[in-house]
Motif scaffolding. Sequence first.
Motif, PDB file in Angstrom:
ATOM      1  N   PHE A  44     -13.845  -1.613  -4.911  1.00  0.00           N
ATOM      2  CA  PHE A  44     -12.459  -1.337  -4.554  1.00  0.00           C
ATOM      3  C   PHE A  44     -11.484  -2.076  -5.478  1.00  0.00           C
ATOM      4  N   ARG A  45     -10.281  -1.519  -5.567  1.00  0.00           N
ATOM      5  CA  ARG A  45      -9.177  -2.190  -6.249  1.00  0.00           C
ATOM      6  C   ARG A  45      -7.982  -2.241  -5.305  1.00  0.00           C
ATOM      7  N   VAL A  46      -7.314  -3.359  -5.270  1.00  0.00           N
ATOM      8  CA  VAL A  46      -6.008  -3.447  -4.622  1.00  0.00           C
ATOM      9  C   VAL A  46      -4.976  -3.334  -5.734  1.00  0.00           C
ATOM     10  N   VAL A  47      -4.118  -2.343  -5.636  1.00  0.00           N
ATOM     11  CA  VAL A  47      -3.170  -2.056  -6.714  1.00  0.00           C
ATOM     12  C   VAL A  47      -1.753  -1.971  -6.166  1.00  0.00           C
ATOM     13  N   ARG A  48      -0.809  -2.145  -7.071  1.00  0.00           N
ATOM     14  CA  ARG A  48       0.607  -1.995  -6.722  1.00  0.00           C
ATOM     15  C   ARG A  48       1.206  -0.934  -7.623  1.00  0.00           C
ATOM     16  N   CYS A  49       1.896   0.029  -7.031  1.00  0.00           N
ATOM     17  CA  CYS A  49       2.526   1.095  -7.805  1.00  0.00           C
ATOM     18  C   CYS A  49       3.663   0.505  -8.646  1.00  0.00           C
ATOM     19  N   ARG A  50       3.638   0.783  -9.945  1.00  0.00           N
ATOM     20  CA  ARG A  50       4.676   0.262 -10.831  1.00  0.00           C
ATOM     21  C   ARG A  50       6.037   0.895 -10.542  1.00  0.00           C
ATOM     22  N   ARG A  51       6.036   2.088  -9.949  1.00  0.00           N
ATOM     23  CA  ARG A  51       7.290   2.814  -9.745  1.00  0.00           C
ATOM     24  C   ARG A  51       8.011   2.399  -8.469  1.00  0.00           C
ATOM     25  N   CYS A  52       7.242   2.204  -7.375  1.00  0.00           N
ATOM     26  CA  CYS A  52       7.891   1.955  -6.075  1.00  0.00           C
ATOM     27  C   CYS A  52       7.493   0.636  -5.430  1.00  0.00           C
ATOM     28  N   GLY A  53       6.434   0.000  -5.936  1.00  0.00           N
ATOM     29  CA  GLY A  53       6.036  -1.292  -5.391  1.00  0.00           C
ATOM     30  C   GLY A  53       5.079  -1.232  -4.222  1.00  0.00           C
ATOM     31  N   LEU A  54       4.636  -0.052  -3.815  1.00  0.00           N
ATOM     32  CA  LEU A  54       3.697   0.054  -2.696  1.00  0.00           C
ATOM     33  C   LEU A  54       2.331  -0.504  -3.102  1.00  0.00           C
ATOM     34  N   THR A  55       1.746  -1.324  -2.235  1.00  0.00           N
ATOM     35  CA  THR A  55       0.417  -1.879  -2.463  1.00  0.00           C
ATOM     36  C   THR A  55      -0.587  -1.104  -1.619  1.00  0.00           C
ATOM     37  N   TYR A  56      -1.688  -0.697  -2.254  1.00  0.00           N
ATOM     38  CA  TYR A  56      -2.676   0.108  -1.535  1.00  0.00           C
ATOM     39  C   TYR A  56      -4.059  -0.092  -2.149  1.00  0.00           C
ATOM     40  N   VAL A  57      -5.063   0.453  -1.470  1.00  0.00           N
ATOM     41  CA  VAL A  57      -6.454   0.314  -1.893  1.00  0.00           C
ATOM     42  C   VAL A  57      -6.947   1.637  -2.464  1.00  0.00           C
ATOM     43  N   THR A  58      -7.625   1.544  -3.583  1.00  0.00           N
ATOM     44  CA  THR A  58      -8.269   2.692  -4.209  1.00  0.00           C
ATOM     45  C   THR A  58      -9.493   2.185  -4.966  1.00  0.00           C
ATOM     46  N   PRO A  59     -10.589   2.924  -5.017  1.00  0.00           N
ATOM     47  CA  PRO A  59     -10.863   4.177  -4.313  1.00  0.00           C
ATOM     48  C   PRO A  59     -11.099   3.926  -2.832  1.00  0.00           C
ATOM     49  N   ARG A  60     -11.288   5.005  -2.100  1.00  0.00           N
ATOM     50  CA  ARG A  60     -11.488   4.937  -0.649  1.00  0.00           C
ATOM     51  C   ARG A  60     -12.736   5.702  -0.243  1.00  0.00           C
ATOM     52  N   LEU A  61     -13.164   5.385   0.979  1.00  0.00           N
ATOM     53  CA  LEU A  61     -14.282   6.113   1.551  1.00  0.00           C
ATOM     54  C   LEU A  61     -13.879   7.569   1.796  1.00  0.00           C
ATOM     55  N   PRO A  62     -14.851   8.470   1.887  1.00  0.00           N
ATOM     56  CA  PRO A  62     -14.536   9.865   2.231  1.00  0.00           C
ATOM     57  C   PRO A  62     -13.773   9.935   3.550  1.00  0.00           C
ATOM     58  N   LYS A  63     -12.939  10.935   3.688  1.00  0.00           N
ATOM     59  CA  LYS A  63     -12.089  11.042   4.873  1.00  0.00           C
ATOM     60  C   LYS A  63     -12.893  11.080   6.164  1.00  0.00           C
ATOM     61  N   ILE A 183      -0.830   1.324  11.454  1.00  0.00           N
ATOM     62  CA  ILE A 183      -0.270   2.093  10.344  1.00  0.00           C
ATOM     63  C   ILE A 183      -1.020   1.851   9.040  1.00  0.00           C
ATOM     64  N   GLU A 184      -1.565   0.635   8.868  1.00  0.00           N
ATOM     65  CA  GLU A 184      -2.269   0.308   7.627  1.00  0.00           C
ATOM     66  C   GLU A 184      -3.631   0.987   7.533  1.00  0.00           C
ATOM     67  N   HIS A 185      -4.123   1.507   8.649  1.00  0.00           N
ATOM     68  CA  HIS A 185      -5.430   2.179   8.689  1.00  0.00           C
ATOM     69  C   HIS A 185      -5.327   3.677   8.390  1.00  0.00           C
ATOM     70  N   LEU A 186      -4.147   4.242   8.405  1.00  0.00           N
ATOM     71  CA  LEU A 186      -3.995   5.693   8.404  1.00  0.00           C
ATOM     72  C   LEU A 186      -4.024   6.266   6.992  1.00  0.00           C
ATOM     73  N   GLU A 187      -4.728   7.362   6.844  1.00  0.00           N
ATOM     74  CA  GLU A 187      -4.808   8.055   5.567  1.00  0.00           C
ATOM     75  C   GLU A 187      -3.466   8.687   5.202  1.00  0.00           C
ATOM     76  N   ASP A 188      -2.746   9.180   6.203  1.00  0.00           N
ATOM     77  CA  ASP A 188      -1.472   9.872   5.957  1.00  0.00           C
ATOM     78  C   ASP A 188      -0.405   9.309   6.895  1.00  0.00           C
ATOM     79  N   PRO A 189       0.104   8.104   6.632  1.00  0.00           N
ATOM     80  CA  PRO A 189       1.105   7.502   7.521  1.00  0.00           C
ATOM     81  C   PRO A 189       2.356   8.359   7.730  1.00  0.00           C
ATOM     82  N   PRO A 190       2.897   9.042   6.700  1.00  0.00           N
ATOM     83  CA  PRO A 190       4.109   9.839   6.950  1.00  0.00           C
ATOM     84  C   PRO A 190       3.923  10.913   8.007  1.00  0.00           C
ATOM     85  N   ALA A 191       2.784  11.603   7.989  1.00  0.00           N
ATOM     86  CA  ALA A 191       2.555  12.665   8.968  1.00  0.00           C
ATOM     87  C   ALA A 191       2.478  12.085  10.379  1.00  0.00           C
ATOM     88  N   HIS A 192       1.823  10.942  10.519  1.00  0.00           N
ATOM     89  CA  HIS A 192       1.720  10.306  11.829  1.00  0.00           C
ATOM     90  C   HIS A 192       3.086   9.841  12.328  1.00  0.00           C
TER      91      HIS A 192
END
Length: 311
Positions: A44-63, A183-192
């Motif tokens: 896994f990698r913990v990354v931060r988006c250079r454009r918006c600053g969001l921190t997230y994990v990639t890659p991920r397990l299958p849905k 919220i940190e567990h959700l694959e699609d937080p906006p939809a939820h």
Amino acid sequence: MTEPPRAAATGRTGAPAASQGLREVDCLFCGVRDEQLVFREEPFRVVRCRRCGLTYVTPRLPKERLHQMYQEEYWSSGRAKDFGYTQYLAEAPLYLRTYRLRSRLVTARRPVPGRVLDVGCAAGFFLRVMADLGWQTTGLEISGAMCEYARDTLRLPDVRRGDLLSVPLEPGAYDVVTLWDVIEHLEDPPAHLRAARAALRDDGLLVIETQNIASSFAHLMGRRWHHFKHEEHLFHFSPETLERLLGDAGLRVVHRSARYGGKYISPGFVAERVGRVHPLLSTLASPLKLLRGTSLYVNLRDEMVVLAAKA
């Protein structure tokens, strides 16, 4: 903050996670991969988006595995430092005590009992507290075992198996919707969050509690921060990125604080978590596990509780 990689992580079956169909993901907000590496812990990698600053994990397990992981093994995990809980139900008195404290946050703004929906309610401890205060409760939980516990042991009549995207809910029916550590567990937080907004009354209150990647304690601990659990914690929000997430879902922040982010914990939990800092600390703290029946309230101020209303 970048450090050498640790040993390869493994999935719940014991097989290397890299062999389990991991998939790279784009930034939730920007829809592209313009990432800055925070640290790597293979695979896994913990990354931060250079454009918006969001921190997230990639890659991920299958849905499908992201859904399957929250069944029985998650609540009685042999590797709780990285995945799930050691003995979740054994800590029932501590969770009830924690939620009695957190309930004050809701009742201070909604003193007259109404209808509350708890999303990802687990065993239903928050709902039990609210029911005892006179509220009409509804819970959503994807774990069948936790749903049964909530219904049979806690006597909560309305706990439904599923989530906001799979369980039909009456629009505008709830005075309060809560997501505690969800919220940190959700694959699609906006939809939820859009679904949560639809379930709220026009003057309803949304309560979210999640980790704060921008907190002083998170910075102090670096990659050893206890909330870095890469299989399950897919996002690490800051106050700014969480506010953007809410805004995109048609919600506005009305209050944010670290005050109610603390929990009542057992000495054994302390021994387990300090092991993330250094294995020697885990050994030194192991006698704490003998202090059964005791508890302490801990708030490292690395979690935030956010109240939101319809924009």
